[in-house]
Structures are given as C-alpha cells and as structure tokens.
Design an enzyme around this catalytic site. Structure first.
Site, PDB file in Angstrom:
ATOM      1  N   LYS A  16       0.826  -1.217   0.000  1.00 19.05           N
ATOM      2  CA  LYS A  16       0.000   0.000   0.000  1.00 19.05           C
ATOM      3  C   LYS A  16       0.854   1.259   0.000  1.00 19.05           C
ATOM      4  CE  LYS A  16      -2.294  -0.827   3.850  1.00 19.05           C
ATOM      5  NZ  LYS A  16      -1.839  -2.173   4.278  1.00 19.05           N
ATOM      6  N   ARG A  91      -9.591   1.002   8.961  1.00 17.15           N
ATOM      7  CA  ARG A  91      -9.194  -0.381   9.244  1.00 17.15           C
ATOM      8  C   ARG A  91     -10.272  -1.109  10.034  1.00 17.15           C
ATOM      9  NH1 ARG A  91      -3.301   0.455   8.894  1.00 17.15           N
ATOM     10  NH2 ARG A  91      -2.254  -1.550   9.025  1.00 17.15           N
ATOM     11  N   ARG A 125      11.487  -7.032   5.300  1.00 20.75           N
ATOM     12  CA  ARG A 125      11.370  -5.594   5.030  1.00 20.75           C
ATOM     13  C   ARG A 125      12.352  -4.794   5.886  1.00 20.75           C
ATOM     14  NH1 ARG A 125       5.513  -2.734   5.075  1.00 20.75           N
ATOM     15  NH2 ARG A 125       5.459  -3.202   7.292  1.00 20.75           N
ATOM     16  N   ARG A 156      11.426  -2.444  11.214  1.00 14.99           N
ATOM     17  CA  ARG A 156      10.361  -1.906  12.067  1.00 14.99           C
ATOM     18  C   ARG A 156      10.098  -2.858  13.222  1.00 14.99           C
ATOM     19  NH1 ARG A 156       5.400  -0.192   8.224  1.00 14.99           N
ATOM     20  NH2 ARG A 156       4.304  -1.362   9.823  1.00 14.99           N
ATOM     21  N   ARG A 167      -0.650  -9.127  13.512  1.00 14.10           N
ATOM     22  CA  ARG A 167      -1.157  -8.117  12.574  1.00 14.10           C
ATOM     23  C   ARG A 167      -2.014  -8.742  11.494  1.00 14.10           C
ATOM     24  NH1 ARG A 167       4.211  -5.758  10.796  1.00 14.10           N
ATOM     25  NH2 ARG A 167       3.043  -4.452   9.366  1.00 14.10           N
TER      26      ARG A 167
HETATM   27  P1  ADP Z   1       0.979  -2.113   7.869  1.00 14.87           P
HETATM   28  O1  ADP Z   1      -0.030  -1.747   6.823  1.00 14.87           O
HETATM   29  O2  ADP Z   1       2.293  -2.509   7.284  1.00 14.87           O
HETATM   30  O3  ADP Z   1       0.465  -3.070   8.904  1.00 14.87           O
HETATM   31  P2  ADP Z   1       0.937   0.572   8.957  1.00 14.87           P
HETATM   32  O4  ADP Z   1       2.211   1.297   8.833  1.00 14.87           O
HETATM   33  O5  ADP Z   1      -0.188   0.974   8.072  1.00 14.87           O
HETATM   34  O6  ADP Z   1       1.341  -0.930   8.753  1.00 14.87           O
HETATM   35  O7  ADP Z   1       0.417   0.586  10.470  1.00 14.87           O
HETATM   36  C1  ADP Z   1       1.214   0.156  11.545  1.00 14.87           C
HETATM   37  C2  ADP Z   1       0.360  -0.043  12.809  1.00 14.87           C
HETATM   38  O8  ADP Z   1      -0.266   1.212  13.176  1.00 14.87           O
HETATM   39  C3  ADP Z   1      -0.816  -1.016  12.663  1.00 14.87           C
HETATM   40  O9  ADP Z   1      -0.420  -2.360  12.853  1.00 14.87           O
HETATM   41  C4  ADP Z   1      -1.767  -0.510  13.744  1.00 14.87           C
HETATM   42  O10 ADP Z   1      -1.388  -0.952  15.036  1.00 14.87           O
HETATM   43  C5  ADP Z   1      -1.575   1.000  13.708  1.00 14.87           C
HETATM   44  N1  ADP Z   1      -2.581   1.623  12.816  1.00 14.87           N
HETATM   45  C6  ADP Z   1      -2.354   2.150  11.580  1.00 14.87           C
HETATM   46  N2  ADP Z   1      -3.503   2.606  11.034  1.00 14.87           N
HETATM   47  C7  ADP Z   1      -4.484   2.359  11.935  1.00 14.87           C
HETATM   48  C8  ADP Z   1      -5.882   2.565  11.970  1.00 14.87           C
HETATM   49  N3  ADP Z   1      -6.546   3.112  10.931  1.00 14.87           N
HETATM   50  N4  ADP Z   1      -6.572   2.210  13.076  1.00 14.87           N
HETATM   51  C9  ADP Z   1      -5.944   1.660  14.115  1.00 14.87           C
HETATM   52  N5  ADP Z   1      -4.627   1.405  14.162  1.00 14.87           N
HETATM   53  C10 ADP Z   1      -3.896   1.743  13.086  1.00 14.87           C
END
Ligand code: ADP
Ligand code: ZN
Length: 210
Positions: A16, A91, A125, A156, A167
């Site tokens: 994404k 999400r 990654r 990360r 996740r």
């Molecule tokens: P990825 O898509 O690789 O899992 P992101 O960088 O988008 O990672 O997000 C990392 C973390 O941040 C998620 O695993 C979650 O804990 C938190 N997070 C991100 N966006 C949201 C959201 N819309 N609602 C709740 N938690 C979020």
C-alpha cells in the site's frame, strides 16, 4: 490534476505504502498514512505516540477513539480540499462509517496478497531511517546498508515474526470485512498485489480510469 478521495485497503505488506506514494505523485494529492503518522508521534514521544505504541507493538489496532480524531483533523487541513489518498485507514467498520460521514471515498482500491507471501515480505522488510525508502533484503547486495544514501537500515519493531502473525490476524478479523462494506457501496476496485510493482501501479491507474 484530478480531484479524488481515495482509500487503499489491503493486508500489512500488500504494498500500500509504495503504491500510494506513486499514485499521489501522479495525481498531486496528499498521501495520508496512519502508520507513518503514528510512527512519527512515537519517535517524538507525544502523548498520542505513547498511547499508540503499546497497541502497535502488540500487533493490534490503536483504538478508534484515538485514530478517528487524528485522521479527521488531518483531513480538515487545506491540502486535502483537492482530494487525498488514505493508506491504512479505515481499518475497522466503525472507522469506515466515520469517514463516510466526513468525506465519502470516490474509490477504494483493495490490494490483495495471500498470507504466505505477506509473511516473507514483512520479515524481510527494511527501512532507511535517513531517506525513508523501504527495501526487501532479497533485493539488496548489502542487507545492512541503504543502497541510496548508505545509512544503516532498520527493521520496524512490528515486523518481528510474532507481531506479524498478530497483525495478519487483526487484519482478517477487523479490516477484511471492509471489502464487503465497500463492495456494497459500489466503490470497491480489486487489484492483484502479487504482480510486480510496476504492474500493480498500472492496474491501479487503470481501475481509476486514469
Ligand atoms: P501495515 O499496513 O504494514 O500493517 P501501517 O504502517 O499501516 O502498517 O500501520 C502500523 C500499525 O499502526 C498497525 O499495525 C496498527 O497498530 C496501527 N494503525 C495504523 N492505522 C491504523 C488505523 N486506521 N486504526 C488503528 N490502528 C492503526
Ligand atoms: Zn537511505
């Protein structure tokens, strides 16, 4: 420049962020990544960052009560008037409903990748703390160093195997239902995220009719 409100949906590791960056460059709209916002808040040790960290480290979601306000505040800024791309939000169904009441997305792109593929993408990654670029170790001659700026690459915290499993579980339980939600709304576009980067990008632009 086209005025578009876009949402990128997909499991962690679907690509994404990479695709969102390219699409935003092409369309001239702001790229809003909730993960990036949280990571910045964590680095700066703000109260929001401190609260978010425990949930993120456990592979869960930051509570809607925190996330919704943060995103609506960002969407109220003036650069979002000409459109935006949300990466990592919504999400949950509740987040999708909040977004609908604020600014309904014109198109939702679901980038799909199977779990087996995601695991290897995420464990391999690495991120450059200096220039912000993201790499996979399989594509690096030197796995420790950024091929662009030479800085030491980092993993990360939430890309450790145990957290990745949580996740993915969180994704299936809480985020995947959004596919049906947006299908019903008539705004869903599905793209095969297992193709190579350029082809994923082309499919996204084609789905958007650009
Ligand atoms: P990825 O898509 O690789 O899992 P992101 O960088 O988008 O990672 O997000 C990392 C973390 O941040 C998620 O695993 C979650 O804990 C938190 N997070 C991100 N966006 C949201 C959201 N819309 N609602 C709740 N938690 C979020
Ligand atoms: Zn770098």
């Amino acid at each position: 420049m086209k005025e578009l409100r876009l949402v990128f949906l997909g499991p962690p590791g679907a690509g994404k962020g990479t695709q969102a960056t390219r699409v935003c460059e092409a369309l001239g709209i702001p790229h809003i990544s909730t993960g990036d916002i949280f990571r910045r808040e964590i680095r700066e040790k703000t109260p929001l960052g401190v609260e978010a960290k425990s949930y993120i480290d456990a592979g869960g979601l930051v509570p809607d009560s925190v996330t919704n306000g943060m995103v609506m505040k960002r969407l109220s800024e003036s650069d979002c008037k000409s459109g935006f791309l949300l990466d990592g939000y919504p999400r949950t169904i509740e987040q999708a409903e909040v977004l609908d009441s604020f600014a309904k997305p014109d198109a939702v792109i679901d980038i799909s990748v199977r779990d087996e593929k995601l695991m290897s993408r995420l464990t391999g990654r690495r991120e450059c703390p200096e220039c912000g670029k993201v790499f996979h170790i399989s594509a690096l001659a030197d796995q420790e160093k950024c091929p662009i700026c030479g800085a030491a690459l980092v993993q990360r915290d939430d890309d450790k195997p145990a957290t990745i499993r949580s996740r993915l579980d969180t994704y299936h339980a809480q985020t995947e239902p959004l596919i049906a939600y947006y299908k019903a709304a008539g705004t869903l576009h599905e793209v095969d995220g297992e193709a190579d980067r350029d082809n994923v990008f082309k499919s996204i632009m084609a789905e958007l009719g650009i």
